[in-house]
Structure formats: C-alpha cells, structure tokens
Design an enzyme around this catalytic site. Structure first.
Site, PDB file in Angstrom:
ATOM      1  N   ALA A   1      50.830  47.658  36.402  1.00 51.35           N
ATOM      2  CA  ALA A   1      52.038  47.804  35.590  1.00 51.35           C
ATOM      3  C   ALA A   1      52.305  49.291  35.362  1.00 51.35           C
ATOM      4  CB  ALA A   1      51.859  47.084  34.254  1.00 51.35           C
TER       5      ALA A   1
ATOM      6  N   GLU B   1      47.636  40.407  39.599  1.00 56.71           N
ATOM      7  CA  GLU B   1      48.233  39.243  38.950  1.00 56.71           C
ATOM      8  C   GLU B   1      49.455  38.753  39.714  1.00 56.71           C
ATOM      9  OE1 GLU B   1      47.236  39.812  34.250  1.00 56.71           O
ATOM     10  OE2 GLU B   1      48.492  41.351  35.180  1.00 56.71           O
TER      11      GLU B   1
ATOM     12  N   GLY C   1      48.353  44.457  37.151  1.00 60.06           N
ATOM     13  CA  GLY C   1      49.522  43.624  37.363  1.00 60.06           C
ATOM     14  C   GLY C   1      49.774  43.323  38.822  1.00 60.06           C
TER      15      GLY C   1
ATOM     16  N   GLU D   1      42.099  46.639  33.512  1.00 58.33           N
ATOM     17  CA  GLU D   1      42.732  46.908  32.218  1.00 58.33           C
ATOM     18  C   GLU D   1      41.723  47.327  31.147  1.00 58.33           C
ATOM     19  OE1 GLU D   1      45.511  44.077  34.374  1.00 58.33           O
ATOM     20  OE2 GLU D   1      43.347  44.333  34.152  1.00 58.33           O
TER      21      GLU D   1
END
Length: 300
Positions: free
Chosen positions: A108, A154, A151, A174
């Site tokens: 992200a 994911e 992300g 993370e």
C-alpha cells in the site's frame, strides 16, 4: 534481522523512498494482437487491454513503476473501474492481473495512510474498497513478477489463480511498520499456506520465494520471468473458451470451500450443480460429448 534486509523490506513496502538512478524495466508489453478495452476514460495508473486469439481475455497491468506499483487510492479506484468494465463486457471470459517485472505491487502507499487516525479508518471503512477484486464473478489470474508484499500480496491472494515468475517474492511485512495486514492478509494467507507459515510471515515480516510459495500452496505454477505473462494469458484463454455462466458457478462453488463449513459447501455445490441443468450450455456440452464434437457454448 540484519539492518540492510530490514531497510530493503521497508523500502519495498512503502515504495516512498527515492529510487536508484538506474532505470526500472519498462512495463510488460502486451502480447501481439492485444487491443484496448472500452473502459471509459483513460487510466493514469493502469494499462487495460483485451488480448488472446479470440480477444476474450481482459489484461490489467498495474503501471506505477516509479513507486513499485504501490497501491495508492487512485490506483485502487481505477482498478475497481477496470474490473467493472471487464465484468460487464460479454466478450471477456477471464481476467489477468499483472504488474512489472520488478514489482507486481510492493504494498500500500504508506504516505497516504501515515497520518490516518482510528476514527478515520473505522468510520470511513478504510481499505474496504479493495474487496472488489474478490467479488468479481469472472475468473482472475494474478501473474506475479518481483515484489508482492503487503497489500500487493493481499491483492494477489484475492485472485483465483496465482502464477509466479521465478524471481517473485511474497510477504506480509506490515509488522515492521508497527501494524498488521488489513486487506485479508492474515485470513487468506493462513487458508492458503497453513497457520505455522502464515504466523511466521506475519510475525517476522519475512518473505518467501516463488519456489517456496508453490511448495506451500500459495501459487499454482512458477515460470521464467519472460514467459510468465504468456502462460497466464494461455490459462485465461482456456478458461474463457468454456461457458462463462458455468465458470462463474464453478468459481462460486470452489470459493465456498474457503468460506463455509464442509456441509454448507457441499450444499452450495449441489445447488450450483443442479442449476447447470437449467442452462443451454450444460445441454450443449453433454450433447457435444456424446456426438464427439467440440461444444459451442453460448453463455446461456
């Protein structure tokens, strides 16, 4: 963890540090015969095309190379728009999602979330829009080269099939940023690779290679970097040659195995199996088999 490795992880996830002066590899070229998809206005962060011999494969390439395809809000909004266009296009039977050879998506965009508060995240449903990928009814193949971190990992796991290039790396780092995965990482990763490996990856931030990801069941096949996209498109073409209606039913049934109990999953499978007998494509498929000819599916 050695300091240089920790620094590399942080750089890959945030994608906000200045990049080296060396030029990044150019975006992957679309296969010959690819054409643009009528998905509305031009995209800033994506390359969107239809490809394959029958032009029945939607190809979406994340195209934010200066930030290793970091998933900013603008990119994710465009991705939702592109997926909606593919979903409503009757010619498209399957979708391939890819990035560059250096990064599928490095995570992200940390600059966008750095100063967010709990109240903003909770009341605004932060990252909830990312789920669009997981509810598309058409099959989606992730073709992953390079980094698929945070992300990015994911995002790949929201797809139905993951093909990886030999140099791909998967991870949920993370924890190194003082937070945890927030777009399904702790849930989908655990279902894919099991509790022990998922715990290790989430708690340490360590990455796994494409080979390790295949051995763990996270990806289905590994290819040389330069052959990955063609292999993913070939698989998508094979899927798209079948009934789009029945393919959506098959996808729903397989997903039920991850989201329900065995008993409920079997009920879902039976219901969808019976439903195929209400379709013209089921009749055509079985008739073609008996008559020893190729089926001509009409998606009805």
């Amino acid at each position: 963890m050695a300091a240089p490795l920790r620094a590399l992880l942080r750089s890959a996830v945030t994608a906000t540090a200045a990049l080296p002066r060396a030029r990044l590899p150019p975006p992957l070229r679309a296969p010959s015969g690819a054409r643009g998809c009528s998905a509305g206005a031009a995209f800033q962060y994506l390359l969107v095309q239809k490809t394959g011999a029958q032009k029945n494969v939607g190809l979406i390439q994340l195209n934010r190379p200066q930030a290793l395809n970091a998933l900013c809000e603008g990119l994710m909004a465009e991705l939702r728009r592109a997926l909606e266009a593919m979903e409503s296009d009757p010619e498209v039977g399957a979708i391939v999602l890819t990035g560059s050879q250096k990064a599928f998506a490095a995570g992200a965009d940390i600059k966008e979330m750095q100063n967010k508060t709990f109240q903003e995240c909770y009341s605004g449903g932060f990252l909830s829009g990312w789920d669009k990928l997981s509810v598309v009814r058409k099959p989606i193949i992730a073709a992953v080269n390079g980094y698929a971190l945070g992300g990015g990992c994911e995002l790949a796991m929201m797809c139905d099939i993951i093909y990886a290039g030999e140099k791909a790396q998967f991870g949920q780092p993370e924890i190194l940023l003082g937070t945890i995965p927030g777009a399904g990482g702790t849930q989908r990763l655990t279902r894919a690779v099991g509790k022990s490996l998922a715990m290790e990856m989430v708690l340490t931030g360590d990455r796994i290679s494409a080979k390790e990801a295949k051995e763990a069941g996270l990806v289905s096949k590994v290819y040389p970097v330069e052959k990955l996209l063609d292999a993913a498109i070939a698989c998508a073409e094979k899927i798209a040659s079948n009934s789009k209606l029945v393919a959506a039913m098959a996808k729903e049934s397989v997903n039920a195995a991850f989201e329900t109990t065995l008993t409920e999953g079997n009920r879902t499978e039976k219901r969808l199996f019976y439903a195929t007998f209400a379709t013209n494509d089921r009749k055509e498929g079985m008739t073609a088999f008996v008559e020893k000819r190729k089926a001509n599916f009409t998606d009805s």
